[in-house]
Design an enzyme around this catalytic site. Structure first.
Site, mmCIF file in Angstrom:
data_model
loop_
_atom_site.group_PDB
_atom_site.id
_atom_site.type_symbol
_atom_site.label_atom_id
_atom_site.label_comp_id
_atom_site.label_asym_id
_atom_site.label_seq_id
_atom_site.Cartn_x
_atom_site.Cartn_y
_atom_site.Cartn_z
ATOM 1 N N GLU A 160 -5.512 -5.181 10.144
ATOM 2 C CA GLU A 160 -4.473 -4.188 10.416
ATOM 3 C C GLU A 160 -4.751 -3.494 11.749
ATOM 4 O O GLU A 160 -5.562 -2.566 11.818
ATOM 5 C CB GLU A 160 -4.464 -3.118 9.308
ATOM 6 C CG GLU A 160 -4.113 -3.647 7.944
ATOM 7 C CD GLU A 160 -3.478 -2.559 7.069
ATOM 8 O OE1 GLU A 160 -2.370 -2.804 6.584
ATOM 9 O OE2 GLU A 160 -4.068 -1.480 6.908
ATOM 10 N N ASN B 143 0.877 -1.175 0.000
ATOM 11 C CA ASN B 143 0.000 0.000 0.000
ATOM 12 C C ASN B 143 0.909 1.219 0.000
ATOM 13 O O ASN B 143 1.495 1.558 1.025
ATOM 14 C CB ASN B 143 -0.900 -0.027 1.240
ATOM 15 C CG ASN B 143 -1.749 1.231 1.348
ATOM 16 O OD1 ASN B 143 -1.783 2.053 0.422
ATOM 17 N ND2 ASN B 143 -2.423 1.391 2.475
ATOM 18 N N GLU C 25 -6.927 4.552 7.690
ATOM 19 C CA GLU C 25 -6.691 5.984 7.455
ATOM 20 C C GLU C 25 -7.910 6.622 6.791
ATOM 21 O O GLU C 25 -8.227 7.787 7.043
ATOM 22 C CB GLU C 25 -5.420 6.169 6.616
ATOM 23 C CG GLU C 25 -4.173 5.887 7.459
ATOM 24 C CD GLU C 25 -2.979 5.348 6.679
ATOM 25 O OE1 GLU C 25 -2.961 5.446 5.442
ATOM 26 O OE2 GLU C 25 -2.063 4.800 7.340
ATOM 27 N N HIS D 227 -9.536 1.248 4.461
ATOM 28 C CA HIS D 227 -8.292 1.356 5.228
ATOM 29 C C HIS D 227 -8.527 2.238 6.455
ATOM 30 O O HIS D 227 -9.311 3.191 6.399
ATOM 31 C CB HIS D 227 -7.181 1.953 4.355
ATOM 32 C CG HIS D 227 -5.839 1.867 4.993
ATOM 33 N ND1 HIS D 227 -5.409 2.780 5.925
ATOM 34 C CD2 HIS D 227 -4.848 0.953 4.867
ATOM 35 C CE1 HIS D 227 -4.198 2.425 6.334
ATOM 36 N NE2 HIS D 227 -3.835 1.325 5.713
ATOM 37 N N SER E 218 3.299 -2.358 10.152
ATOM 38 C CA SER E 218 4.743 -2.411 10.393
ATOM 39 C C SER E 218 5.386 -3.734 9.982
ATOM 40 O O SER E 218 6.363 -4.173 10.602
ATOM 41 C CB SER E 218 5.075 -2.081 11.856
ATOM 42 O OG SER E 218 4.700 -0.748 12.160
ATOM 43 N N LYS F 142 0.122 4.208 -0.284
ATOM 44 C CA LYS F 142 -0.536 5.398 0.295
ATOM 45 C C LYS F 142 -0.314 6.603 -0.631
ATOM 46 O O LYS F 142 -0.263 6.414 -1.847
ATOM 47 C CB LYS F 142 -0.053 5.640 1.728
ATOM 48 C CG LYS F 142 -0.187 4.345 2.562
ATOM 49 C CD LYS F 142 -0.014 4.508 4.035
ATOM 50 C CE LYS F 142 -0.167 3.155 4.730
ATOM 51 N NZ LYS F 142 -0.125 3.221 6.180
ATOM 52 N N GLY G 157 2.424 2.091 10.826
ATOM 53 C CA GLY G 157 3.358 3.202 10.746
ATOM 54 C C GLY G 157 4.076 3.506 12.051
ATOM 55 O O GLY G 157 4.707 4.550 12.195
HETATM 56 P P1 13P Z 1 2.990 0.244 7.654
HETATM 57 O O1 13P Z 1 3.471 -1.055 7.044
HETATM 58 O O2 13P Z 1 3.761 1.430 7.207
HETATM 59 O O3 13P Z 1 2.839 0.129 9.134
HETATM 60 O O4 13P Z 1 1.510 0.479 7.063
HETATM 61 C C1 13P Z 1 0.609 -0.542 7.134
HETATM 62 C C2 13P Z 1 -0.573 -0.179 6.337
HETATM 63 O O5 13P Z 1 -1.322 0.711 6.683
HETATM 64 C C3 13P Z 1 -0.809 -0.919 5.097
HETATM 65 O O6 13P Z 1 -2.077 -0.677 4.603
#
Ligand code: 13P
Length: 247
Positions: free
Chosen positions: A166, A9, A96, A94, A212, A11, A172
């Protein structure tokens, strides 16, 4: 046997130029991995990355879509448009998007249903916050998120869905869930899927872990019986992703 699926992803990173340069730099070492590999890239980079990946078995995905086909929704992109472009996967719900763009379990369900109707494979994200985990309600919450996401989705369509567990506290933060925590959660999701559908359907649905994931943690996580791959953020923007895709 479920085939593993490793999705990056990206982002809001990598516009068309950077996206193509990165895809070109990593595609040969990932092509031919045992798992399905997907690059979930910004909308504007979808076509250039699809072109760059031609001749490989790496797929692309979008990171969001609207649940209507068309209409007065300024700034939105529909599943129908993604399907027309030949995009096979789309991330739905997601954390976010839930946090910053007010997506709810209900819109996640609308989007997942529409994605399937358009012939897209939705990667449906669920997961708990740290405070929900500390209150001991993780499994209850995952059950609810899964139940609502899958409402009115047939057994046949359900098998095209990828569920991404997740935990929000792991995204993150560099704080990856332990193999056991991730397995326990993914197992609980498979359990509720077996209650909604049946065991065979639940056993056919792929469940990823995300949060992560790194080149060091990937192998252990992906070896757990109910974890069928990963949804990878930060590490998917680096050459580390090659190691993760082969883990
Ligand atoms: P990270 O791997 O940066 O923690 O992000 C995970 C994520 O949100 C994947 O969709």
């Amino acid at each position: 046997m479920r085939k593993k699926i490793i999705a990056g992803n990206w982002k809001m990173n990598n516009g068309p130029k950077e996206a193509v340069a990165f895809a070109n730099s990593i595609k040969d070492s990932i092509n031919g991995a045992d798992a399905d590999v997907v690059f979930c890239v910004p909308f504007v980079s979808l076509i250039p990355v699809m072109e760059a990946l031609q001749g490989t078995d790496i797929a692309v995905g979008a990171q969001n879509m609207h649940f209507e086909d068309s209409g007065a929704y300024t700034g939105e992109i529909s599943g129908k448009m993604l399907a027309e472009m030949g995009v096979p996967y789309v991330i739905i719900g997601h954390s976010e998007r839930r946090q910053y763009f007010n997506e709810t379990n209900e819109t996640v369900n609308l989007k997942a249903k529409k994605a399937l109707a358009c012939g897209l494979k939705p990667i449906v994200c669920i997961g708990e916050t740290l405070s929900e985990r500390e209150q001991g309600i993780t499994v209850d919450l995952l059950r609810l998120q899964t139940r609502i996401a899958m409402l009115d989705i047939s057994k046949e369509d359900a098998q095209k869905v990828v569920v991404a567990y997740e935990p929000i506290w792991a995204i993150g933060t560099g704080k990856v869930a332990t193999n056991e925590q991730a397995e326990e959660a993914c197992k609980a999701v498979r359990q509720v899927l077996s209650e909604i559908y049946d065991q065979a359907t639940a056993d056919a649905i792929r469940i990823q872990y995300g949060g992560s994931v790194s080149k060091d943690s990937a192998k252990g996580l992906f070896a757990m019986p109910n974890i069928d791959g990963g949804l990878v953020g930060g590490a998917s923007l680096k050459s580390d992703f090659e190691v993760i895709a082969r883990a």
